[in-house]
Design an enzyme around this catalytic site. Structure first.
Site, PDB file in Angstrom:
ATOM      1  N   GLY A  16       0.797  -1.232   0.000  1.00 58.31           N
ATOM      2  CA  GLY A  16       0.000   0.000   0.000  1.00 58.31           C
ATOM      3  C   GLY A  16       0.827   1.279   0.000  1.00 58.31           C
ATOM      4  O   GLY A  16       1.863   1.391  -0.667  1.00 58.31           O
ATOM      5  N   ASP A  36       7.067  -3.893   9.448  1.00 61.27           N
ATOM      6  CA  ASP A  36       5.668  -4.312   9.262  1.00 61.27           C
ATOM      7  C   ASP A  36       5.421  -5.540  10.132  1.00 61.27           C
ATOM      8  O   ASP A  36       6.327  -6.305  10.437  1.00 61.27           O
ATOM      9  CB  ASP A  36       5.394  -4.661   7.795  1.00 61.27           C
ATOM     10  CG  ASP A  36       3.912  -4.534   7.437  1.00 61.27           C
ATOM     11  OD1 ASP A  36       3.547  -3.568   6.740  1.00 61.27           O
ATOM     12  OD2 ASP A  36       3.117  -5.400   7.865  1.00 61.27           O
ATOM     13  N   ASP A  64       5.587  -5.273  15.328  1.00 61.04           N
ATOM     14  CA  ASP A  64       4.215  -4.909  15.681  1.00 61.04           C
ATOM     15  C   ASP A  64       4.319  -3.558  16.375  1.00 61.04           C
ATOM     16  O   ASP A  64       4.851  -3.463  17.500  1.00 61.04           O
ATOM     17  CB  ASP A  64       3.609  -5.966  16.615  1.00 61.04           C
ATOM     18  CG  ASP A  64       2.193  -5.593  17.052  1.00 61.04           C
ATOM     19  OD1 ASP A  64       1.773  -4.448  16.816  1.00 61.04           O
ATOM     20  OD2 ASP A  64       1.523  -6.457  17.652  1.00 61.04           O
ATOM     21  N   ASN A  91       3.333   5.120   9.295  1.00 56.81           N
ATOM     22  CA  ASN A  91       2.273   4.887   8.307  1.00 56.81           C
ATOM     23  C   ASN A  91       1.377   3.701   8.668  1.00 56.81           C
ATOM     24  O   ASN A  91       0.228   3.647   8.214  1.00 56.81           O
ATOM     25  CB  ASN A  91       2.957   4.660   6.943  1.00 56.81           C
ATOM     26  CG  ASN A  91       2.049   4.000   5.940  1.00 56.81           C
ATOM     27  OD1 ASN A  91       1.169   4.648   5.368  1.00 56.81           O
ATOM     28  ND2 ASN A  91       2.210   2.695   5.731  1.00 56.81           N
ATOM     29  N   SER A 138      -5.309  11.057   7.721  1.00 53.94           N
ATOM     30  CA  SER A 138      -6.323  10.777   6.696  1.00 53.94           C
ATOM     31  C   SER A 138      -7.202  12.025   6.576  1.00 53.94           C
ATOM     32  O   SER A 138      -7.262  12.851   7.501  1.00 53.94           O
ATOM     33  CB  SER A 138      -7.170   9.592   7.163  1.00 53.94           C
ATOM     34  OG  SER A 138      -8.413   9.549   6.498  1.00 53.94           O
ATOM     35  N   TYR A 151     -12.243   5.123  13.677  1.00 53.05           N
ATOM     36  CA  TYR A 151     -11.129   5.357  12.735  1.00 53.05           C
ATOM     37  C   TYR A 151     -10.865   6.859  12.649  1.00 53.05           C
ATOM     38  O   TYR A 151      -9.724   7.317  12.758  1.00 53.05           O
ATOM     39  CB  TYR A 151     -11.490   4.795  11.352  1.00 53.05           C
ATOM     40  CG  TYR A 151     -10.417   5.009  10.306  1.00 53.05           C
ATOM     41  CD1 TYR A 151      -9.372   4.095  10.150  1.00 53.05           C
ATOM     42  CD2 TYR A 151     -10.419   6.138   9.477  1.00 53.05           C
ATOM     43  CE1 TYR A 151      -8.380   4.296   9.196  1.00 53.05           C
ATOM     44  CE2 TYR A 151      -9.432   6.349   8.528  1.00 53.05           C
ATOM     45  CZ  TYR A 151      -8.420   5.421   8.388  1.00 53.05           C
ATOM     46  OH  TYR A 151      -7.432   5.633   7.446  1.00 53.05           O
ATOM     47  N   ALA A 153     -11.604   9.170  14.792  1.00 48.05           N
ATOM     48  CA  ALA A 153     -11.033   9.664  16.059  1.00 48.05           C
ATOM     49  C   ALA A 153      -9.523   9.411  16.100  1.00 48.05           C
ATOM     50  O   ALA A 153      -8.743  10.286  16.510  1.00 48.05           O
ATOM     51  CB  ALA A 153     -11.715   8.980  17.241  1.00 48.05           C
ATOM     52  N   LYS A 155      -7.520   9.260  13.669  1.00 47.68           N
ATOM     53  CA  LYS A 155      -6.821  10.123  12.714  1.00 47.68           C
ATOM     54  C   LYS A 155      -6.880  11.605  13.139  1.00 47.68           C
ATOM     55  O   LYS A 155      -5.939  12.358  12.890  1.00 47.68           O
ATOM     56  CB  LYS A 155      -7.400   9.911  11.308  1.00 47.68           C
ATOM     57  CG  LYS A 155      -7.175   8.492  10.766  1.00 47.68           C
ATOM     58  CD  LYS A 155      -5.685   8.148  10.682  1.00 47.68           C
ATOM     59  CE  LYS A 155      -5.405   6.792  10.073  1.00 47.68           C
ATOM     60  NZ  LYS A 155      -3.956   6.529   9.926  1.00 47.68           N
ATOM     61  N   THR A 186      -5.777   0.868  -2.024  1.00 47.89           N
ATOM     62  CA  THR A 186      -4.929  -0.114  -1.335  1.00 47.89           C
ATOM     63  C   THR A 186      -5.826  -1.220  -0.781  1.00 47.89           C
ATOM     64  O   THR A 186      -7.052  -1.132  -0.842  1.00 47.89           O
ATOM     65  CB  THR A 186      -4.186   0.521  -0.140  1.00 47.89           C
ATOM     66  OG1 THR A 186      -5.165   0.849   0.858  1.00 47.89           O
ATOM     67  CG2 THR A 186      -3.404   1.762  -0.521  1.00 47.89           C
TER      68      THR A 186
END
Ligand code: NAD
Ligand SMILES: CC/C=C\C[C@H](O)/C=C/C=C\C=C\C=C\[C@@H](O)[C@@H](O)C/C=C\CCC(=O)O
Length: 257
Positions: A16, A36, A64, A91, A138, A151, A153, A155, A186
């Protein structure tokens, strides 16, 4: 070669937006640590990148980001491999309203913890060279997302945190900025469960390519004038900056979306 001599660390780098960012940074001469949670895809991706660029240009660090020890090790491993870290792109993210506490941990808490670690490892006050942190928020961190309140919140939290970290520039020599992309093509978007109305809304806004977001991240990595900046990437306006009340230029510009 905008990033010759720089060492970048990118989380959520296996695919992505993260992978597009790693690729662009390598094209511009940086050495990159890819972090990742998905070790299988991460190792395979990193090995492809090593063949394409150079064996010494990229390294994969299974991480993680919600695990404090692993996050610290991610910095230590990159410094051991490449000598320093000068660009950190936080990211890694998930969109999972059902598991919203976990989502807050990945999207917001880990970004904050990684930014604090970046200060610890990069600050002038500790003998570091300084550098830049880019947090991936975002448009859902500026606008409400009725189909993803938690989600959104997570961001919004990143935007508030980033805007409040401006002291790092003078004290530590570190610029902390964030980028707010619209919907992007993505796996996150492809696997999101949406109603037909929500899908129509996404289609009407349009869908960015991850490479467009990577270009925006590269701009933040290289523009030394920006600290505490909130960059937007939208279909209508491309790369822009969102101004809030009190920001210089706010009253004359009136931020548009
Ligand atoms: N796709 C979009 O529409 C969109 C729009 C705006 C912002 N974003 C944000 O961009 C970022 C990247 O998203 P994407 O669209 O490329 O998603 P993606 O799902 O394609 O990639 C996310 C990556 O993060 C990794 N990851 C997830 N949890 C992790 C953890 N705990 N530790 C380490 N890595 C972890 C995944 O394994 C994956 O490789 C996210 O922060 C996302 O919220 C996405
Ligand atoms: C589901 C998870 C996938 C991606 C989430 C991601 O981070 C992307 C978010 C992008 C935009 C969110 C916009 C939210 C908009 C709402 O306020 C909506 O009601 C407004 C409608 C249109 C917006 C018009 C525009 O953006 O130009």
């Amino acid at each position: 070669m905008l990033l010759a001599g720089e060492v970048a660390l990118v989380t959520g780098a296996a695919r992505g937006i993260g992978l597009a960012t790693v690729r662009l940074m390598l094209q511009h001469g940086a050495k990159v640590g890819l972090a990742d949670i998905d070790e299988t895809v991460g190792v395979a991706t990193c090995s492809e990148l090593q063949k394409e660029f150079s064996r010494n240009a990229a390294t994969f660090i299974p991480t993680d980001v919600t695990d404090s020890m692993q996050l610290r090790r991610m910095f230590q491993t990159t410094i051991k491999e490449f000598g320093k870290v000068s660009i950190v792109c936080n990211n890694a993210g998930v969109a999972d309203e059902q598991n919203w506490k976990k989502m807050i941990a990945v999207n917001m808490v880990a970004m904050m913890e990684s930014t604090h670690l970046a200060v610890e490892f990069m600050s002038h006050t500790r003998g570091g060279e300084g550098g830049v942190v880019i947090n991936v928020s975002s448009m859902g961190g500026i606008l409400p997302m009725p189909f993803g309140p938690s989600y959104s919140a997570s961001k919004f939290g990143i935007v508030g945190f980033t805007r409040s970290m401006t002291e790092c520039l003078e004290r530590d020599g570190i610029r902390v900025n964030c980028v707010c992309p619209e919907f992007t093509d993505t796996a996150m978007l492809a696997t999101a469960s949406m109603t037909s109305e929500q899908l129509e809304m996404v289609q009407s806004v349009g869908i960015l390519q991850p490479e467009q977001v990577a270009e925006a991240i590269l701009q933040l990595a290289t523009d030394s004038s920006k600290a505490g900046a909130v960059m937007t990437v939208t279909m209508k306006r491309g790369i822009d900056f969102f101004l809030f009340p009190g920001d210089p230029g706010y009253s004359s510009k009136k931020s548009k979306l």
